[in-house]
Design a protein around this motif. Sequence first.
Motif, PDB file in Angstrom:
ATOM      1  N   LEU A  35      37.306  38.265  44.843  1.00  0.00           N
ATOM      2  CA  LEU A  35      35.986  37.700  44.555  1.00  0.00           C
ATOM      3  C   LEU A  35      34.952  38.744  44.928  1.00  0.00           C
ATOM      4  CD1 LEU A  35      34.190  35.243  43.789  1.00  0.00           C
ATOM      5  CD2 LEU A  35      34.190  34.647  46.234  1.00  0.00           C
ATOM      6  N   VAL A  49      39.757  30.793  49.371  1.00  0.00           N
ATOM      7  CA  VAL A  49      40.477  30.684  48.104  1.00  0.00           C
ATOM      8  C   VAL A  49      41.716  29.818  48.314  1.00  0.00           C
ATOM      9  CG1 VAL A  49      41.766  32.820  48.517  1.00  0.00           C
ATOM     10  CG2 VAL A  49      41.527  31.946  46.183  1.00  0.00           C
ATOM     11  N   MET A  63      34.302  27.155  42.681  1.00  0.00           N
ATOM     12  CA  MET A  63      33.448  28.064  41.910  1.00  0.00           C
ATOM     13  C   MET A  63      34.055  28.209  40.508  1.00  0.00           C
ATOM     14  SD  MET A  63      32.879  30.918  44.921  1.00  0.00           S
ATOM     15  CE  MET A  63      31.678  31.880  43.986  1.00  0.00           C
ATOM     16  N   TYR A  66      33.249  31.152  52.310  1.00  0.00           N
ATOM     17  CA  TYR A  66      34.108  31.385  51.146  1.00  0.00           C
ATOM     18  C   TYR A  66      35.573  31.288  51.549  1.00  0.00           C
ATOM     19  CZ  TYR A  66      29.974  33.018  48.670  1.00  0.00           C
ATOM     20  OH  TYR A  66      28.752  33.085  48.066  1.00  0.00           O
ATOM     21  N   GLN A 119      41.942  29.708  43.059  1.00  0.00           N
ATOM     22  CA  GLN A 119      40.664  29.022  42.882  1.00  0.00           C
ATOM     23  C   GLN A 119      39.806  29.295  44.115  1.00  0.00           C
ATOM     24  OE1 GLN A 119      39.104  27.120  40.310  1.00  0.00           O
ATOM     25  NE2 GLN A 119      37.445  27.602  41.747  1.00  0.00           N
ATOM     26  N   TRP A 120      38.642  29.938  43.886  1.00  0.00           N
ATOM     27  CA  TRP A 120      37.730  30.265  44.983  1.00  0.00           C
ATOM     28  C   TRP A 120      36.745  29.118  45.206  1.00  0.00           C
ATOM     29  CZ3 TRP A 120      37.937  34.460  48.178  1.00  0.00           C
ATOM     30  CH2 TRP A 120      38.824  35.470  47.822  1.00  0.00           C
ATOM     31  N   GLN A 149      36.079  31.342  38.842  1.00  0.00           N
ATOM     32  CA  GLN A 149      36.541  32.304  39.848  1.00  0.00           C
ATOM     33  C   GLN A 149      38.007  32.013  40.160  1.00  0.00           C
ATOM     34  OE1 GLN A 149      34.895  34.877  40.643  1.00  0.00           O
ATOM     35  NE2 GLN A 149      32.888  34.289  39.818  1.00  0.00           N
ATOM     36  N   ASN A 150      38.903  32.588  39.308  1.00  0.00           N
ATOM     37  CA  ASN A 150      40.337  32.283  39.390  1.00  0.00           C
ATOM     38  C   ASN A 150      41.180  33.540  39.580  1.00  0.00           C
ATOM     39  OD1 ASN A 150      39.210  30.359  36.774  1.00  0.00           O
ATOM     40  ND2 ASN A 150      39.873  29.375  38.668  1.00  0.00           N
ATOM     41  N   ASN A 151      40.586  34.592  40.153  1.00  0.00           N
ATOM     42  CA  ASN A 151      41.308  35.840  40.385  1.00  0.00           C
ATOM     43  C   ASN A 151      41.691  35.952  41.864  1.00  0.00           C
ATOM     44  OD1 ASN A 151      41.058  36.939  37.676  1.00  0.00           O
ATOM     45  ND2 ASN A 151      38.862  37.156  38.134  1.00  0.00           N
TER      46      ASN A 151
END
Length: 509
Positions: free
Chosen positions: A194, A208, A186, A206, A178-179, A189-191
């Motif tokens: 980013l 994560v 965000m 920023y 989770q970013w 945005q779960n990769n």
Amino acid sequence: FPDGEGGVGFRDGQAQAGSNYKEYVGACLLESMEPGVSYRLDFFVGFRDNVPGSKSFNIALFASTNCANLPFGGNNFQIGCPLNDVGYIQLGETFVSGSNEWVNVVFEFTASQAYEVIVLGPSCNTNPNYYLDPYFYVDRLTLAKSADFQIPFESITGSICDNDLVLQVPADASNTYQWYQDGIAMIGQNNPFLQLTSIDNTEGVYAVMITTPEGCYISENYNLLIPPYYESTSASICENDYIMIGTDTLSTSGFHEIWLEAEDGCDSVLQITLEVLENTYASIQDTFCLGDDYSFHDIFTYEAGTFETTLVNANGCDSLITLHLTGVGTGLGMELPETQFIDLGQSITLEPLFYDPVFTQFLWTNSTGSVLSESPVVSLIQPANSEWLFLNVSNNAECNQLDSVEVKVIPDYSVYIPNVFSPDGNGIHDEFTCFITGAVAEISVFSVYDRWGNLVFQDNNISNPLNYKGWTGNVEGEQAIQGVYVYMIRIKFLNGVEKVFAGDVTLLR
């Protein structure tokens, strides 16, 4: 709340139980904390906008070693905070405030026991605004060992100016990601990566949150700043100076436009208005007395000539000074004699051994500052005590010099008193008197007694002792008989000392 779509709200008073009504967020941990290990709880507190009583409060963190203690209170709305139940301790407390924003809060602590439960919410103290139903939110709660925070990025590639900036952490199919931007999740945005582009609101911090089967971890922060396309400023420099901006050298007044490239590859244009301030120049004429030393700023000299130095003017630039220095006199100076010795009662005249003809004014003074003479010569008439004399010579302009000399007065208390006199009118030893020097200020008492102690002659307070005649050998107008008489003479000297002289004298006829 990994997807950023939710938060937890809680009260700090009022509702059903007045000031003691408090709500908390609690959890039984996936594994017990390790005693002696440092932990960190990182989370955000949310504040609503324009809500009276809900803009500040004290938030606290509590812990228990037994999951059976959760939930606490047993539906007793009056119980207040966890410390009022069994099995809880407080790990930390802090004041936090805000308005229409999320505020990051961090608790750092070292576990002293194997805690299994944490509870987060209002402190045990009564909120002074409890009657206004204060209400707050928490989100993005992360509890982990302190060492597990700030996981570095695996890679940072591309440029925000080229719309291909990518932040990457290690990818693992068993993890979730989770970013966050500025602490706010965000959505979507779960990769493990980013990608950021130069659109509005891209600037920020920023990070994560990585959730693994073992627990949650937070990456390091990436602070993204997009440089301004144009920036205007002004500056000033001194004549013959310059400033360097990038590879450009600026040294002339006017408007300059410089293209720069930021670290992330973005172009930036600097518009600078440059003012060149002039140096100032001055010529100074001055004189000094040859033989003396002369100083001005960083110029130190004993000789006449032309010198240059640099000062700072009102603009902070150089002020170039040319000094034309002229010498006055011959450099001979002035010197007084060494210490002078005189006997008490003597007078002395003093003058310099030599002095420069440039000196036209003379001032003799003593140690009390009294003026003794305004000529090269000074006279001391029968000084009573030793004293220092000072001579200041000048030409009423640049030249002046001071010297001193000590006049030492040697006390002399010698008095000659004869032991016989013959008042027969032949002009030889006709009077009995004392023979003194100029050291005597006064004969206070001059008395003569016969052999039976009768006073036959006496004079007092003789202020002109050098001319004193003494006893003529008569008693009440009649000639005294031949024989031995006794005298007592009290003498006061110029320095205030008094001495008594006594003895006998023979009168012959």
